[in-house]
Design a protein around this motif. Structure first.
Motif, short mmCIF file in Angstrom:
data_model
loop_
_atom_site.label_atom_id
_atom_site.label_comp_id
_atom_site.label_asym_id
_atom_site.label_seq_id
_atom_site.Cartn_x
_atom_site.Cartn_y
_atom_site.Cartn_z
N HIS A 37 -90.34 -25.97 -131.48
CA HIS A 37 -89.53 -24.92 -130.85
C HIS A 37 -88.20 -24.94 -131.60
N ARG A 82 -94.04 -16.54 -129.22
CA ARG A 82 -94.40 -17.82 -128.57
C ARG A 82 -95.91 -17.82 -128.39
N SER A 91 -92.09 -17.64 -120.37
CA SER A 91 -90.73 -17.94 -120.84
C SER A 91 -89.74 -17.18 -119.98
N THR A 92 -88.61 -17.79 -119.73
CA THR A 92 -87.45 -17.06 -119.18
C THR A 92 -86.34 -17.04 -120.22
N ARG A 93 -85.86 -18.22 -120.61
CA ARG A 93 -84.70 -18.33 -121.50
C ARG A 93 -84.95 -17.75 -122.88
N THR A 94 -86.04 -18.17 -123.51
CA THR A 94 -86.22 -17.82 -124.93
C THR A 94 -86.40 -16.32 -125.09
N PRO A 120 -83.72 -28.65 -121.90
CA PRO A 120 -84.06 -27.31 -122.40
C PRO A 120 -84.36 -26.33 -121.27
N1 CP Z 1 -86.23 -23.78 -123.03
C1 CP Z 1 -87.19 -22.83 -123.03
O1 CP Z 1 -87.94 -22.63 -124.01
O2 CP Z 1 -87.24 -22.12 -121.87
P1 CP Z 1 -88.29 -20.95 -121.56
O3 CP Z 1 -89.67 -21.57 -121.53
O4 CP Z 1 -87.87 -20.38 -120.24
O5 CP Z 1 -88.19 -19.95 -122.68
#
Ligand code: CP
Length: 306
Positions: free
Chosen positions: A133, A105, A52-55, A267
């Motif tokens: 999600h 996650r 993951s980056t964003r979450t 997303p």
């Molecule tokens: N949109 C999303 O879940 O991005 P990540 O996998 O980077 O968290």
């Protein structure tokens, strides 16, 4: 309104969504001021068994902006004691003694529900395999409302990997709570939206259509919600992946078909399914969408921490 664990989108009623989004608007102002110390002394554990980056970053930034602190494992399958054979349940029991909230996650559908079933402290599902999600869907919905002013009556196209995509599943559940929404599912044959979601929409009298022609749909809708064809979900079905990738690409030609007051969402991450020359168009909402994740997750953390 009280909420403890956040496991799936269906938990969010319209009044709860309204309360969350009002809080989210306040969080935008809190961030503009540099944050708050309201949650000083609170600890968030982020436990990520998938990349993951964003979450992860937005949850951790959210906790820090609220005045709290984070403990984190970013590659839990390798760097947590699960690698030594510890069960998820035992890990959750132990983290209960260290933290005030767990953001998790996991690669398995239902893992968040399993964790929530034995956790005293709130568990927030940050994605469970091909399941859901929910926090992504909340920020998606917040983005649509912020960009277009309302949800009722909107036409939304979900495009790409709908069979294996957890974000579109969670978003479909949330959209089913609104009036006169129309959903177009645009996917390659192997990646069509699953029957359980179609059945849910039917039960909630939500109009939907399964389409193959993105160009036709693009001119109709208010939102094009593009998704990545997720190579990691195909296993040894390489042929299906090769057939599906690149079928639907949002480029300036598709953009030229879209209404002037419409938006393109994703997303993220993207790997070519939206060309970079789309980014400079005002309708490209995906980076604003990712930014909204910080505000929504601050509101969510403050809701579960009380
Ligand atoms: N949109 C999303 O879940 O991005 P990540 O996998 O980077 O968290």
């Amino acid at each position: 309104m009280k909420i403890h664990h956040v496991v799936e989108s269906q938990q969010f009623s319209l009044p709860l969504l309204q309360e969350l989004f009002e809080s989210t608007q306040r969080m935008e102002k809190v961030v503009a001021r540099g944050g708050t110390k309201d949650y000083s002394g609170k600890i968030m554990a982020s436990l990520f068994y998938e990349p993951s980056t964003r979450t992860r970053f937005s949850f951790e930034a959210a906790m820090i902006r609220l005045g709290g602190t984070c403990i984190s494992t970013e590659n839990a399958r390798e760097f947590s004691s699960i690698a030594k054979g510890e069960t998820l349940e035992d890990s959750i029991r132990v983290i209960n003694g260290y933290a005030d909230v767990i953001v998790m996650r996991h690669n398995e559908v239902g893992a968040a529900k399993r964790a929530a079933a034995i956790s005293q402290i709130p568990v927030i599902n940050a994605g469970d395999g091909m399941g859901q999600h929910p926090t992504q869907a909340l920020l998606d919905l917040y983005t649509i409302q912020k960009e277009l002013g309302n949800i009722d009556g909107l036409k939304i196209a979900m495009v790409g990997d709908l069979a294996q995509g957890r974000t579109v599943r969670s978003l479909a559940y949330l959209l089913s709570k609104f009036d006169r929404v129309k959903v177009y599912f645009v996917a390659p044959e192997a990646l069509k939206m699953k029957e359980d979601i179609l059945q849910h929409l039917e039960e909630h009298n939500v109009w939907y259509a399964e389409e193959t022609d993105l160009a036709k749909v693009a001119s109709e809708v208010d939102v094009v919600y593009q998704t990545r064809i997720q190579k990691e979900r195909f296993g040894d079905r390489i042929e299906d992946y090769e057939k599906s990738k690149g079928v639907y690409i949002i480029d300036t030609t598709v953009l030229s078909l879209m209404k002037p007051r419409s938006i393109v969402m994703h997303p993220l991450p993207r790997v070519g399914e939206i060309t970079t020359d789309v980014d400079s168009d005002q309708r490209a909402a995906y980076f604003r969408q990712a930014q909204n994740g910080l505000f929504v997750r601050m509101a969510l953390l403050s809701m579960v921490l009380g």
